[in-house]
Each structure stands twice: as structure tokens, then as C-alpha cells.
Design an enzyme around this catalytic site. Sequence first.
Site, PDB file in Angstrom:
ATOM      1  N   ASP A 162       1.838  11.942  -9.680  1.00  0.00           N
ATOM      2  CA  ASP A 162       2.592  11.479 -10.411  1.00  0.00           C
ATOM      3  C   ASP A 162       1.980  12.040 -11.579  1.00  0.00           C
ATOM      4  O   ASP A 162       0.826  12.580 -11.953  1.00  0.00           O
ATOM      5  CB  ASP A 162       2.901  10.223 -10.413  1.00  0.00           C
ATOM      6  CG  ASP A 162       3.699   9.291 -11.008  1.00  0.00           C
ATOM      7  OD1 ASP A 162       3.809   8.149 -11.031  1.00  0.00           O
ATOM      8  OD2 ASP A 162       4.925  10.510 -11.802  1.00  0.00           O
ATOM      9  N   ASP A 209       7.158   7.076  -1.610  1.00  0.00           N
ATOM     10  CA  ASP A 209       5.935   6.522  -1.798  1.00  0.00           C
ATOM     11  C   ASP A 209       6.057   4.754  -1.885  1.00  0.00           C
ATOM     12  O   ASP A 209       6.416   4.888  -2.199  1.00  0.00           O
ATOM     13  CB  ASP A 209       5.361   7.416  -2.760  1.00  0.00           C
ATOM     14  CG  ASP A 209       5.056   6.520  -4.373  1.00  0.00           C
ATOM     15  OD1 ASP A 209       6.197   6.921  -4.679  1.00  0.00           O
ATOM     16  OD2 ASP A 209       4.730   5.963  -4.303  1.00  0.00           O
ATOM     17  N   CYS A 238       2.886   1.938  19.391  1.00  0.00           N
ATOM     18  CA  CYS A 238       2.609   3.017  18.708  1.00  0.00           C
ATOM     19  C   CYS A 238       1.104   2.974  19.538  1.00  0.00           C
ATOM     20  O   CYS A 238       0.620   2.843  19.716  1.00  0.00           O
ATOM     21  CB  CYS A 238       1.725   1.545  17.755  1.00  0.00           C
ATOM     22  SG  CYS A 238       0.918   2.470  16.548  1.00  0.00           S
ATOM     23  N   CYS A 296      -1.944   4.667  17.475  1.00  0.00           N
ATOM     24  CA  CYS A 296      -2.350   4.891  16.410  1.00  0.00           C
ATOM     25  C   CYS A 296      -3.481   4.570  17.128  1.00  0.00           C
ATOM     26  O   CYS A 296      -3.157   4.002  18.869  1.00  0.00           O
ATOM     27  CB  CYS A 296      -1.821   4.222  15.545  1.00  0.00           C
ATOM     28  SG  CYS A 296      -2.687   2.642  15.973  1.00  0.00           S
ATOM     29  N   CYS A 348      -3.974   0.847  18.750  1.00  0.00           N
ATOM     30  CA  CYS A 348      -2.872   0.646  19.180  1.00  0.00           C
ATOM     31  C   CYS A 348      -2.866   0.288  20.518  1.00  0.00           C
ATOM     32  O   CYS A 348      -3.257  -0.052  21.544  1.00  0.00           O
ATOM     33  CB  CYS A 348      -1.251   0.457  19.053  1.00  0.00           C
ATOM     34  SG  CYS A 348      -0.899  -1.060  16.681  1.00  0.00           S
ATOM     35  N   HIS A 397      -3.330   2.377  11.229  1.00  0.00           N
ATOM     36  CA  HIS A 397      -1.652   1.815  11.882  1.00  0.00           C
ATOM     37  C   HIS A 397      -0.981   1.734  10.945  1.00  0.00           C
ATOM     38  O   HIS A 397       0.462   2.675  11.379  1.00  0.00           O
ATOM     39  CB  HIS A 397      -1.702   0.399  13.036  1.00  0.00           C
ATOM     40  CG  HIS A 397      -0.378  -0.113  12.446  1.00  0.00           C
ATOM     41  ND1 HIS A 397      -0.510  -0.013  14.124  1.00  0.00           N
ATOM     42  CD2 HIS A 397      -0.057  -0.895  12.500  1.00  0.00           C
ATOM     43  CE1 HIS A 397       1.204  -0.354  13.934  1.00  0.00           C
ATOM     44  NE2 HIS A 397       1.113  -1.207  12.991  1.00  0.00           N
TER      45      HIS A 397
HETATM   46  C1  LIG Z   1       0.141   8.594  -6.433  1.00  0.00           C
HETATM   47  C2  LIG Z   1       0.733   7.722  -6.571  1.00  0.00           C
HETATM   48  C3  LIG Z   1       0.986   5.732  -7.272  1.00  0.00           C
HETATM   49  C4  LIG Z   1       2.140   5.861  -7.039  1.00  0.00           C
HETATM   50  C5  LIG Z   1       3.736   6.980  -7.795  1.00  0.00           C
HETATM   51  C6  LIG Z   1       4.662   6.460  -8.087  1.00  0.00           C
HETATM   52  C7  LIG Z   1       4.680   5.584  -9.372  1.00  0.00           C
HETATM   53  C8  LIG Z   1       5.554   4.995 -10.012  1.00  0.00           C
HETATM   54  C9  LIG Z   1       6.053   3.586  -9.340  1.00  0.00           C
HETATM   55  N1  LIG Z   1       6.166   2.709  -8.246  1.00  0.00           N
HETATM   56  C10 LIG Z   1       6.739   2.160  -8.320  1.00  0.00           C
HETATM   57  N2  LIG Z   1       8.207   2.213  -9.411  1.00  0.00           N
HETATM   58  C11 LIG Z   1       7.646   3.455  -9.981  1.00  0.00           C
HETATM   59  C12 LIG Z   1       8.755   3.789 -10.722  1.00  0.00           C
HETATM   60  C13 LIG Z   1       8.152   4.958 -11.260  1.00  0.00           C
HETATM   61  C14 LIG Z   1       8.862   5.389 -12.776  1.00  0.00           C
HETATM   62  O1  LIG Z   1       9.537   5.703 -13.213  1.00  0.00           O
HETATM   63  N3  LIG Z   1       8.308   6.676 -13.190  1.00  0.00           N
HETATM   64  C15 LIG Z   1       6.750   7.305 -12.332  1.00  0.00           C
HETATM   65  N4  LIG Z   1       6.413   8.178 -12.908  1.00  0.00           N
HETATM   66  N5  LIG Z   1       6.635   6.721 -11.273  1.00  0.00           N
HETATM   67  C16 LIG Z   1       6.740   5.520 -10.692  1.00  0.00           C
HETATM   68  C17 LIG Z   1       3.639   8.012  -7.793  1.00  0.00           C
HETATM   69  C18 LIG Z   1       1.820   8.981  -7.099  1.00  0.00           C
HETATM   70 ZN   LIG Z   2      -0.528   1.187  16.273  1.00  0.00          ZN
END
Ligand SMILES: Cc1ccc(CCc2c3nc[nH]c3cc3c(=O)[nH]c(N)nc23)cc1
Ligand SMILES: [Zn+2]
Length: 372
Positions: free
Chosen positions: A92, A266, A304, A306, A309, A335
Site C-alpha cells: 500500500d 485484503d 478444516c 489446518c 483443526c 486457522h
Molecule cells: C499492508 C496493508 C494494509 C492495509 C491495506 C489497505 C488499506 C486501505 C483500507 N483498509 C480499509 N479500507 C481501506 C481503504 C483504503 C484506501 O482508500 N486507500 C488505500 N491506499 N488503502 C486503503 C493495504 C496494505
Molecule cells: Zn482450521
Amino acid sequence: MTGIGFELLKTDGRARRGRVSTAHGVINTPAFMPVGTAATVKAMTTDAVKSTGAEILLGNTYHLMLRPTAERVGQLGGLHRFMNWDKPILTDSGGFQVMSLSDLRTMTEEGVTFKSHLDGSKHHLTPERSIQIQHLLDSNITMCLDECTPFPATEAQAASSMRLSMRWAKRSKDAFVERPGYGLFGIVQGGVYQDLRAESVAALSDIGFDGYAIGGLAVGEGQETMFTVLDFTEPLMVKDRPRYLMGVGRPSDLIGAVRRGVDMFDCVMPTRSGRTGQAFVRRGTINIRNARHAHDERPLDEECGCPACRNHSRAYLHHLFKAGEMLGPMLLTWHNLHYYQDLMAELRQAIEDGRFEEVASALEARLNEGDV
Ligand SMILES: Cc1ccc(CCc2c3nc[nH]c3cc3c(=O)[nH]c(N)nc23)cc1
Ligand SMILES: [Zn+2]
């Protein structure tokens, strides 16, 4: 292959089965990407992460620029070698973490100035610097520096925030070093406003990116609103590039977002809540610290495979958490990540078989069975 490759292998309704190819390997989509913010997926070795089925993990500009610094990781050969993970890495851009972790930050057209939450030292993060840091980390998928519009926001606030992010997206693209197997993703903003989301999708498509993230969600708006925003945003997005919904989510969020055409996810939930004793299972969630598990000899989830489990009872896991043993958070994290990967594998198979809706609604029904 310039940038990263994407093949759309099959669709079933709006759900998509695809494959992203990078210099460090392939990612089968829909994919869940474990969060490894400071060069580690907390409580997991990289071999353990690999054993769950994860094909890509996430790192973060904000944390790594503060400690050990991007220059140090670059000198040591990049994040893959530093943490011994030889598959793809997405990082990110750091803006989201600055706004949620640091204090005394000021946002200007140039970028964001902030004080480190670790030692109070002053830092500047601009689109150009964020791209440079992610290059030093040798990230396969680089994210543009953006401002995650807070929720709630008025339409005027969301408009000016989104338009700043679009100007930063252009600067990010201009600073990005094109390499085969490495790509840059733009991030759609616009709050909960249909015309702003459309304006953002159009602006990013005009600049041209290897993939498109949907940002500004999973910030407290709730699942219904998130799905509504997806319903009017996703149809506007190009079909031949990956879509990444940032920060999402719980199992029911993942199923609903795959149904609406998202390819990559993510979320800190499986790792963060695993460390606090919350297990995600096929029938819902279990808080292992609850007394009712103290004598329960069943595994967390009979289906599961893992290590938690296969080898242990709920009673044992309950004991580990009560005793404050570090094996507790390790096993629940393992898990949860294993279950998330199993869920994504089941959704990929369902799309391939043309049975997405049947499989997805059965999974959703089980999640609400309760009394796990
Ligand atoms: C290591 C890592 C941790 C977290 C993320 C995503 C973090 C994340 C958001 N998490 C919840 N909502 C989110 C919105 C945005 C967003 O609008 N822009 C960016 N750049 N990141 C977001 C990416 C990488
Ligand atoms: Zn499990």
C-alpha cells in the site's frame, strides 16, 4: 509482458475467475491477500503463510519507511529477500496508514507531512516518494498515493478529496518505473456518491493502470452501503484488468463482493482477530476464550485441514489463550488464514463450474447457522 498480466478465465454472472501474472509468480483470483504490514504476517512464518495457500501478501510503505527505512530494505535486496517470501508482494502507498496511525499530520497538494507514531520524527510522503519507496521494496504491485476519503463525508468533501487523489494518481504514474512483471494500481475514490465514483473511474482509466483498486470503503459505512457503492461502480470498470477492494473483509463481505465482480481482497480481520481469540469457521465465528469451549474436544471446524483443526481441540486452544501462551494466537491466526484461503478456493471452483450462485448462497446460509 510489460507491467503485470491479467487473464479473465471465466465469468458467472458478475463473478470473475482470473489469473494475475507477476515477476514473482501467478495469483489465482478471486484472491485473499494476507496483511504483512511490517514485513511479517504477524505470528506466522513465511512457510506457514505459504501452507495456507496464499499466493501474494501485503506490505506497507508507511511502516517500512519509518522502520527499518526503505533504503535499508533496498540495500538488503528488497522485501522478498528481506522477509524470505519468493511469491508476489503488493504494497500500500502509505496514505491510509498515515491518516489512521500518525498524529500531527498536514495534508497539502504536495503530499502529507506527519510525525512518526514510533519516535515523533517528521516525515513527508508525496506521490513521488511513495512510488520510490515501493520501488526500493521491490513490490510487484505498487499502489498510487491517495487520500482515503473519511466516512461520512459530504458530497463536496468527497469530491475535493477524490480530485486530489486523481491528481496524485497522475503524479504516481509519472514517477512509476515500468518493469516487466511489476505493475501500478490506481485507486478509485468518491465516497458513497455515484457521480463522483464514475468521475474517478473515468479519470483513472484515462491515465491507464495495470489494475484498479476500489478505495474509500471498509471505513465504517457498513456492508449494505459497501455493496450499493460496488453495484454502481463495478460496471463502469474495465473488464480486462484486476479489481482490488481494499480492506475487505469478513467472509460474508468477500462472498458478496466476489458476486459483484471483485478479484482481489485484503483485510486485517483474520490475523488481528485471530490474535484476540476470534476464529472464523464455516458456520460463523467462535470466541475461543468463552468458557463454553473449556471442555469441548471438537476441533474449531471439522472441515478444516489446518494444524489447529488437525491436531488440537477447542479445549486446548481455550487453555492456551487463558494461559497467555503464544501458541494460541499462532494457531488461531493460522486457522483463520487457512479458512480464508479455503473459502476463496471454493469460490474460484464454483465460478469455474458455473455454479457460483448455488455455492455462494449455501456458504452464506451456513455462516448464519450460529451456535458454532
Ligand atoms: C499492508 C496493508 C494494509 C492495509 C491495506 C489497505 C488499506 C486501505 C483500507 N483498509 C480499509 N479500507 C481501506 C481503504 C483504503 C484506501 O482508500 N486507500 C488505500 N491506499 N488503502 C486503503 C493495504 C496494505
Ligand atoms: Zn482450521
